[in-house]
Design a protein around this motif. Structure first.
Motif, PDB file in Angstrom:
ATOM      1  N   ILE A   1       0.837  -1.200   0.000  1.00 31.80           N
ATOM      2  CA  ILE A   1       0.000   0.000   0.000  1.00 31.80           C
ATOM      3  C   ILE A   1       0.873   1.251   0.000  1.00 31.80           C
ATOM      4  O   ILE A   1       0.598   2.227  -0.712  1.00 31.80           O
ATOM      5  CB  ILE A   1      -0.953  -0.001   1.213  1.00 31.80           C
ATOM      6  N   GLN A   2       1.961   1.212   0.798  1.00 34.12           N
ATOM      7  CA  GLN A   2       2.858   2.370   0.864  1.00 34.12           C
ATOM      8  C   GLN A   2       3.517   2.655  -0.480  1.00 34.12           C
ATOM      9  O   GLN A   2       3.841   3.798  -0.799  1.00 34.12           O
ATOM     10  CB  GLN A   2       3.932   2.130   1.930  1.00 34.12           C
ATOM     11  N   LYS A   3       3.714   1.590  -1.289  1.00 32.77           N
ATOM     12  CA  LYS A   3       4.392   1.758  -2.577  1.00 32.77           C
ATOM     13  C   LYS A   3       3.474   2.254  -3.694  1.00 32.77           C
ATOM     14  O   LYS A   3       3.945   2.533  -4.793  1.00 32.77           O
ATOM     15  CB  LYS A   3       5.025   0.428  -2.994  1.00 32.77           C
ATOM     16  N   LEU A   4       2.175   2.328  -3.394  1.00 29.50           N
ATOM     17  CA  LEU A   4       1.251   2.791  -4.435  1.00 29.50           C
ATOM     18  C   LEU A   4       1.601   4.222  -4.838  1.00 29.50           C
ATOM     19  O   LEU A   4       1.980   5.042  -3.988  1.00 29.50           O
ATOM     20  CB  LEU A   4      -0.193   2.722  -3.926  1.00 29.50           C
ATOM     21  N   PRO A   5       1.472   4.554  -6.116  1.00 34.25           N
ATOM     22  CA  PRO A   5       1.932   5.864  -6.608  1.00 34.25           C
ATOM     23  C   PRO A   5       1.093   7.045  -6.132  1.00 34.25           C
ATOM     24  O   PRO A   5       1.570   8.170  -6.121  1.00 34.25           O
ATOM     25  CB  PRO A   5       1.849   5.701  -8.137  1.00 34.25           C
ATOM     26  N   ARG A   6      -0.134   6.811  -5.710  1.00 39.42           N
ATOM     27  CA  ARG A   6      -0.995   7.921  -5.315  1.00 39.42           C
ATOM     28  C   ARG A   6      -0.538   8.514  -3.989  1.00 39.42           C
ATOM     29  O   ARG A   6      -0.360   7.805  -2.986  1.00 39.42           O
ATOM     30  CB  ARG A   6      -2.452   7.457  -5.203  1.00 39.42           C
ATOM     31  N   GLU A   7      -0.355   9.833  -3.944  1.00 40.00           N
ATOM     32  CA  GLU A   7       0.122  10.501  -2.734  1.00 40.00           C
ATOM     33  C   GLU A   7      -0.898  10.428  -1.606  1.00 40.00           C
ATOM     34  O   GLU A   7      -0.529  10.287  -0.431  1.00 40.00           O
ATOM     35  CB  GLU A   7       0.448  11.969  -3.035  1.00 40.00           C
ATOM     36  N   ASP A   8      -2.204  10.521  -1.940  1.00 36.91           N
ATOM     37  CA  ASP A   8      -3.215  10.477  -0.884  1.00 36.91           C
ATOM     38  C   ASP A   8      -3.223   9.119  -0.191  1.00 36.91           C
ATOM     39  O   ASP A   8      -3.388   9.030   1.034  1.00 36.91           O
ATOM     40  CB  ASP A   8      -4.602  10.806  -1.439  1.00 36.91           C
ATOM     41  N   VAL A   9      -3.001   8.035  -0.953  1.00 38.96           N
ATOM     42  CA  VAL A   9      -2.947   6.705  -0.355  1.00 38.96           C
ATOM     43  C   VAL A   9      -1.748   6.592   0.582  1.00 38.96           C
ATOM     44  O   VAL A   9      -1.860   6.104   1.713  1.00 38.96           O
ATOM     45  CB  VAL A   9      -2.884   5.618  -1.446  1.00 38.96           C
ATOM     46  N   SER A  10      -0.582   7.051   0.118  1.00 45.33           N
ATOM     47  CA  SER A  10       0.629   6.987   0.942  1.00 45.33           C
ATOM     48  C   SER A  10       0.458   7.782   2.232  1.00 45.33           C
ATOM     49  O   SER A  10       0.874   7.346   3.311  1.00 45.33           O
ATOM     50  CB  SER A  10       1.833   7.514   0.154  1.00 45.33           C
ATOM     51  N   SER A  11      -0.160   8.938   2.118  1.00 47.48           N
ATOM     52  CA  SER A  11      -0.372   9.786   3.292  1.00 47.48           C
ATOM     53  C   SER A  11      -1.308   9.116   4.293  1.00 47.48           C
ATOM     54  O   SER A  11      -1.042   9.106   5.507  1.00 47.48           O
ATOM     55  CB  SER A  11      -0.951  11.132   2.855  1.00 47.48           C
ATOM     56  N   ILE A  12      -2.402   8.546   3.791  1.00 53.06           N
ATOM     57  CA  ILE A  12      -3.355   7.869   4.680  1.00 53.06           C
ATOM     58  C   ILE A  12      -2.702   6.658   5.339  1.00 53.06           C
ATOM     59  O   ILE A  12      -2.859   6.419   6.538  1.00 53.06           O
ATOM     60  CB  ILE A  12      -4.611   7.444   3.888  1.00 53.06           C
ATOM     61  N   GLU A  13      -1.938   5.891   4.544  1.00 54.77           N
ATOM     62  CA  GLU A  13      -1.286   4.696   5.086  1.00 54.77           C
ATOM     63  C   GLU A  13      -0.253   5.067   6.142  1.00 54.77           C
ATOM     64  O   GLU A  13      -0.127   4.376   7.170  1.00 54.77           O
ATOM     65  CB  GLU A  13      -0.632   3.900   3.957  1.00 54.77           C
ATOM     66  N   LEU A  14       0.482   6.147   5.911  1.00 51.87           N
ATOM     67  CA  LEU A  14       1.454   6.599   6.904  1.00 51.87           C
ATOM     68  C   LEU A  14       0.756   6.964   8.207  1.00 51.87           C
ATOM     69  O   LEU A  14       1.214   6.592   9.303  1.00 51.87           O
ATOM     70  CB  LEU A  14       2.232   7.804   6.363  1.00 51.87           C
ATOM     71  N   SER A  15      -0.361   7.693   8.111  1.00 51.99           N
ATOM     72  CA  SER A  15      -1.125   8.062   9.309  1.00 51.99           C
ATOM     73  C   SER A  15      -1.650   6.819  10.017  1.00 51.99           C
ATOM     74  O   SER A  15      -1.602   6.719  11.251  1.00 51.99           O
ATOM     75  CB  SER A  15      -2.294   8.977   8.932  1.00 51.99           C
ATOM     76  N   ARG A  16      -2.114   5.869   9.221  1.00 49.79           N
ATOM     77  CA  ARG A  16      -2.645   4.635   9.810  1.00 49.79           C
ATOM     78  C   ARG A  16      -1.552   3.853  10.529  1.00 49.79           C
ATOM     79  O   ARG A  16      -1.774   3.322  11.632  1.00 49.79           O
ATOM     80  CB  ARG A  16      -3.274   3.773   8.711  1.00 49.79           C
ATOM     81  N   THR A  17      -0.371   3.777   9.913  1.00 51.52           N
ATOM     82  CA  THR A  17       0.752   3.064  10.530  1.00 51.52           C
ATOM     83  C   THR A  17       1.123   3.686  11.869  1.00 51.52           C
ATOM     84  O   THR A  17       1.379   2.978  12.855  1.00 51.52           O
ATOM     85  CB  THR A  17       1.969   3.070   9.590  1.00 51.52           C
TER      86      THR A  17
END
Length: 689
Positions: free
Chosen positions: A419-435
């Protein structure tokens, strides 16, 4: 408690005055209120609890901005603004209006509001009203605040009742139903009263200093326990908050292309991990039980054989069982005559021979002890072997489940990396917050575990110090009187705790039966719910003669939670028929006001929930978006609806695409969202019959 109406004045999105009257007829007991997401449904739900108890739910943002923004902005500095919520209801034949209000003078853009005031009015048959004293105490008697959350319900949060963390909430509800708060208060204050008496003890000699040390330490322990309990409550709240945040972030990931499938896969793996963790916990508990019951056998490899050999040797020598019983010989000696008729005079060889037999004769008690010992130890070797095999098997299973749990954790971590490697910035940001949230949650749970260990140690030390203080030797009558009083307090505490546990378990059993009955009526599957002795809502599947945990879907979680709420409502209703309650608990008919009850359910479960709601209690208020209720839910509710309203949402934005501006109810169109309006806010529109 029957709801008659609610009126909102300048309350959050509702500028001006707006009111709703509620359906009351037995056959048409449902009031249905439509509103768009973010349009004012949750505010309406919170209006009830704010009027009655002065609080808003934790998910309401900007809680200090109670006055409608438009009204506040349009007011000039120095203007006085009124804000209130009034709830009119009937209870025990009385018509009551609860009005919580405040008057604020505008000093600037920020709302600096005074403390709201609650007033109660009772209206008689002639329409005259009189003010009632002790307003909040009356409301808490009608419906205690900690029970109100089961009658004013956020449907998106109700599923939390099926989580293990909800056991305390359910336990509190059960105690409130019975009116056991006075017992809880007594159990809280009795130990403190006992220690105050200990401070009055004046022991003799060296015990004086010891008594003072013990009582001071007990005081310190009580204080530390109270502080740690408050810390535990705070950590539990933080755990729930973090779980809610993680759930929201996970929901956002499932709504984004690319991340949806990965997030769904992670949730599946997390469910498997949680199930494995629960299995591991039960296996470790079972291993601990076996060790506690028969662990000592591991240290007895040779003793059983030695005892059996000793018993066998006694038998071979004819000493066990003894050929003659000592009591038989003693009777002959006392009589002075043998069974053969020979006279047993003092000093005779015959008497000496019999006395020699007495020395070798067996006592019945000794023989019984030897026989019991032989029987007890003869099976120890077999038990020892069985216990060792049981422990080895437990270790093997624990190892397998541990390996499975570790493998699942690794898979979850791999999905997270994807999920973190997905190219979309919004996904990476949400996943970082979730982690980060997950890491905080794990750390908080560890702190809770350590806190529980500390509390256990403090409780054990408290008991030990109290026993030590209460056993101090005193001689004068005054000190003895104090010790007798302490003993009576401790006996009273024990008795009250037993009463509390017995009554709590009694109502838990009744609620369990009600939950099973209600759930069976509504469920689409032949599963069995249970309110366990730990006050947790469990869900079981019967396969043959075995019962195992059943997987719970969103719909089943909703039905299970609703069954509990319905069971509570039924318990209150039936309690009103009891003329001699053990304690003055909560009783009577109560309404249920529920927001977002249909959530993300599929049509089958929407239909079941819609059929289920009107049967839960005598009055139901359903707050729903048109999209959630549309179709099968609306059709199933239709015959039971007595009143309907639409929350019309106004927005100053006019460039919204695909906004639903009108909805159709009973064949008529009603404004749903007004775009390009002169204000942002909401108002009620009643649906014509």
């Amino acid at each position: 408690m029957k709801l008659l109406s609610i009126e909102l004045e300048n309350f959050r999105p509702y500028g001006g005055r707006h009111s709703i009257s509620f359906a009351q007829e037995p056959g048409h007991n449902v009031t249905l209120v439509y509103g768009t997401n973010g349009g004012g449904k949750t505010t309406l739900l919170n209006a009830f609890t704010w009027a009655l108890y002065g609080h808003l739910s934790a998910d309401v943002e900007q809680q200090d901005r109670l006055i409608n923004n438009r009204v506040w902005q349009e007011a000039r500095v120095g203007d006085v603004i009124e804000m209130s919520v009034s709830v009119e209801f009937e209870h025990e034949g009385r018509t009551i209006t609860a009005r919580r209000h405040l008057t604020a003078e505008k000093q600037g853009a920020e709302q600096r509001l005074p403390k709201p005031q609650l007033v109660l009015y009772e209206r008689d048959d002639r329409g005259f009203s009189k003010k009632l004293d002790r307003a909040q105490a009356y409301i808490d008697k009608v419906l205690p605040q900690r029970l109100s959350k089961f009658f004013f319900v956020n449907g998106e949060r109700i599923e939390q009742l099926v989580r293990k963390e909800a056991y305390a909430e359910i336990q509190h509800a059960i105690k409130t139903l019975l009116g056991l708060e006075q017992l809880e208060r007594a159990l809280k204050h009795l130990p403190t009263a006992a220690n105050k008496l200990r401070h009055q003890l004046k022991s003799e000699g060296a015990n004086i200093e010891l008594a003072e040390q013990l009582t001071l330490r007990i005081d310190a322990i009580y204080k530390e326990i109270e502080e740690k309990k408050q810390e535990k409550d705070s950590l539990n709240s933080e755990v729930q908050h973090l779980k809610d945040e993680i759930e929201l972030l996970s929901a956002r990931l499932k709504s984004l292309d690319g991340a949806k499938q990965l997030q769904m896969e992670r949730e599946r793996l997390e469910l498997e991990r949680d199930a494995s963790h629960e299995s591991l916990r039960k296996l470790e508990e079972e291993r601990a039980r076996v060790l506690g019951d028969s662990g000592y056998l591991a240290f007895l490899p040779e003793l059983p054989g030695k005892v059996v050999a000793a018993c066998d040797a006694l038998r071979e020598r004819g000493e066990l069982p003894a050929p003659l019983k000592r009591t038989f010989i003693e009777d002959l000696l006392e009589k002075g005559e043998c069974i053969c008729g020979a006279h047993l005079s003092e000093g005779s060889s015959e008497r000496a021979a019999l006395e020699d037999w007495r020395a070798r004769a067996g006592l019945a008690e000794v023989e019984a002890s030897w026989n019991h010992l032989h029987g007890a130890v003869s099976g120890l070797a077999e038990r020892r072997t069985g216990s060792i095999e049981h422990l080895l098997e437990a270790d093997r299973m624990i190892g397998e489940v541990s390996d499975k749990e570790r493998a699942l954790i690794e898979q979850i971590n791999e999905v997270s990396l994807e999920i973190q490697k997905l190219p979309r910035e919004d996904v990476s940001s949400i996943e970082l917050s979730r982690t980060k949230m997950v890491a905080r949650l794990e750390e908080t749970i560890k702190r809770l575990g350590k806190l529980d260990e500390n509390l256990e140690m403090l409780d054990a030390e408290k008991v030990q110090k109290e026993e030590q203080a209460d056993k101090l030797q005193v001689k004068d009558e005054n000190n003895q009187r104090i010790q007798r009083r302490i003993a009576v307090i401790k006996e009273t505490e024990t008795a009250l705790r037993q009463i509390l546990d017995l009554l709590s378990d009694s109502i838990r059993r009744r609620l369990d039966m009600r939950i099973r009955t209600l759930f069976k009526q509504a469920s689409l599957k032949n599963y069995e719910p249970e309110l366990t002795t730990d006050f947790q809502l469990e869900y079981w599947e019967r396969v043959g003669n075995e019962v195992m945990p059943a997987p719970k879907s969103t719909g089943e979680n909703m039905l299970l939670s609703l069954s509990f709420v319905g069971a509570v409502a039924q318990e209150c209703r039936d309690a009103a028929q009891n003329p001699n309650p053990f304690f003055g608990g909560v009783n009577g008919e109560y309404p249920i006001v529920m927001d977002a009850v249909f959530g993300n359910l599929d049509d089958d479960y929407r239909r079941q929930v819609a059929k289920f709601l009107p049967e839960m209690t005598s009055q139901v208020v359903v707050l729903s978006s048109k999209a959630q209720a549309d179709g099968v839910a609306e059709d199933s509710l239709h015959s039971r609806v007595g009143r309907q309203y639409v929350i019309t949402t106004h927005t100053t934005k006019s460039d919204l695409a695909d906004a639903t501006e009108k909805i159709t109810v009973n064949g008529r169109d009603y404004p749903y969202q007004v775009l390009g309006s002169s204000f942002d806010g909401a108002e009620f529109t009643e649906v014509a019959e």
